[in-house]
Design an enzyme around this catalytic site. Structure first.
Site, PDB file in Angstrom:
ATOM      1  NE  ARG A  43       0.340   5.895   2.742  1.00 18.06           N
ATOM      2  CZ  ARG A  43       0.791   6.166   1.112  1.00 18.06           C
ATOM      3  NH1 ARG A  43       0.687   7.014   1.234  1.00 18.06           N
ATOM      4  NH2 ARG A  43       0.910   4.708   0.358  1.00 18.06           N
ATOM      5  CE  LYS A  92       3.038   4.022   4.235  1.00 20.23           C
ATOM      6  NZ  LYS A  92       2.652   2.341   4.243  1.00 20.23           N
ATOM      7  CG  HIS A 125      -5.612   2.211   7.899  1.00 18.94           C
ATOM      8  ND1 HIS A 125      -4.409   2.625   7.234  1.00 18.94           N
ATOM      9  CD2 HIS A 125      -4.720   2.566   9.188  1.00 18.94           C
ATOM     10  CE1 HIS A 125      -3.309   2.713   7.356  1.00 18.94           C
ATOM     11  NE2 HIS A 125      -3.532   2.237   8.946  1.00 18.94           N
ATOM     12  NE  ARG A 185      -4.123   5.128   1.848  1.00 17.44           N
ATOM     13  CZ  ARG A 185      -3.155   6.053   0.938  1.00 17.44           C
ATOM     14  NH1 ARG A 185      -4.017   7.048   0.713  1.00 17.44           N
ATOM     15  NH2 ARG A 185      -2.542   5.418  -0.028  1.00 17.44           N
ATOM     16  CG  HIS A 235      -1.378   2.163  -3.731  1.00 19.26           C
ATOM     17  ND1 HIS A 235      -2.382   1.810  -3.321  1.00 19.26           N
ATOM     18  CD2 HIS A 235      -1.068   2.597  -2.055  1.00 19.26           C
ATOM     19  CE1 HIS A 235      -2.951   1.988  -2.420  1.00 19.26           C
ATOM     20  NE2 HIS A 235      -2.799   2.263  -2.308  1.00 19.26           N
ATOM     21  CE1 TYR A 294      -8.734   0.276  -0.352  1.00 23.26           C
ATOM     22  CE2 TYR A 294      -6.819   0.463  -1.983  1.00 23.26           C
ATOM     23  CZ  TYR A 294      -7.153   0.529  -0.682  1.00 23.26           C
ATOM     24  OH  TYR A 294      -6.639   0.892   0.531  1.00 23.26           O
TER      25      TYR A 294
END
Length: 301
Positions: A151, A175, A242, A245, A268, A277
């Site tokens: 990211r 995150k 983005h 990625r 994730h 995806y």
């Protein structure tokens, strides 16, 4: 609980999610969503001002919908409200969550945009002016974006000692302050080895990617450098971190067919986030990779 109670505990809630490791951007978004909720509730007539009900929250959501907000935005705002109410209930400050059975607006499934493999390889293989430290830096930055799928916030936060070139991996804080190790493909290692001797010493002594004055590159600067690079050397298409990625994720998943591994590499927390995806369909991919990532191949192969 009424409006006064919701307002009284807001700062305590926000302080709590800061301690949990939420980013500044996330905390700011929660603050905006909840302050907006308080303003909406204050505007609306209520049968019982001392007790905000499910109907009050539904009406607040309808008012936002009437302002033309999209389904994704409405769903995010409802999620912010719900997490606050759940926090209040867990601490015995609210009897029950009034948002518990409110259904968020149905969201259309949106497949992330990705770039063709051949286009990315051609762009990343363009000659780099070794006498221009910024060009060398940018090349390393872009190789890392596609080669490891980080990211933009993660690239921004990288320190020089997070990179282990001999072992070919990078330590990433994602995150929620979650940490993971991500492999470096051969092209990324090569580009970083070229960049590090030219790197402007960081003013904080740590930052991996720095500007001329040694300050850490901001997320906005990274986005701007990528867009400029694509505009100057490409075919006019818009390119964002983005998209880099998403390209990494989609290409790697098509090559490896291992969704769990891709989930770990992307950081994730939920497999459902990665599953989108599986719907990517790249017209420009003529064959699967010989390896899990095309940039892993050395130039002499």
């Amino acid at each position: 609980m009424g409006l006064d109670g919701l307002a009284a505990y807001l700062d305590a809630y926000l302080e709590n999610i800061v301690r949990e490791g939420k980013s500044e951007h996330t905390v700011a978004a929660y603050r905006r969503d909840l302050q907006e909720l308080l303003a909406l509730l204050e505007e609306m007539p209520s049968a019982n001002p001392s007790n905000c009900t499910r109907g009050d929250f539904v009406q607040a959501l309808r008012r936002l919908s009437g302002r033309g907000l999209g389904e994704r935005t409405l769903a995010r705002k409802l999620s912010s409200w719900r997490q606050y109410c759940v926090w209040l209930v867990k601490r015995g400050l609210m009897h029950a969550d009034p948002t518990a059975d409110i259904k968020p607006p149905k969201q259309p499934e949106r497949v992330p945009k990705a770039l063709p493999q051949e286009w990315l390889n051609r762009m990343l293989d363009l000659p780099v002016d070794g006498g221009d430290p910024l060009a060398v830096r940018d090349h390393a930055l872009f190789e890392l974006m596609y080669g490891s799928g980080l990211r933009v916030s993660e690239i921004h936060g990288l320190n020089a000692d997070d990179v282990y070139l001999d072992e070919a991996w990078v330590h990433v804080i994602g995150k929620g302050r979650k940490q993971r190790q991500v492999p470096l493909v051969g092209k990324s290692v090569e580009a970083l080895k070229n960049y590090l001797p030219l790197r402007q010493t960081a003013s904080d002594g740590k930052a991996l990617f720095t500007g001329r004055n040694g300050t850490r590159l901001s997320q906005r600067q990274i986005q701007k450098r990528l867009a400029q690079w694509a505009a100057q050397n490409g075919d006019g298409r818009h390119v964002s971190p983005h998209m880099m990625r998403h390209s990494y994720a989609g290409h790697l998943l098509q090559a490896s067919r291992d969704i769990r591994a891709v989930q770990e590499l992307l950081g994730h927390s939920s497999l459902s986030t990665t599953q989108i995806y599986t719907k990517l369909d790249f017209d420009h991919i003529a064959r699967l990779y010989d390896e899990a990532h095309p940039r892993a191949k050395r130039q002499d192969e």
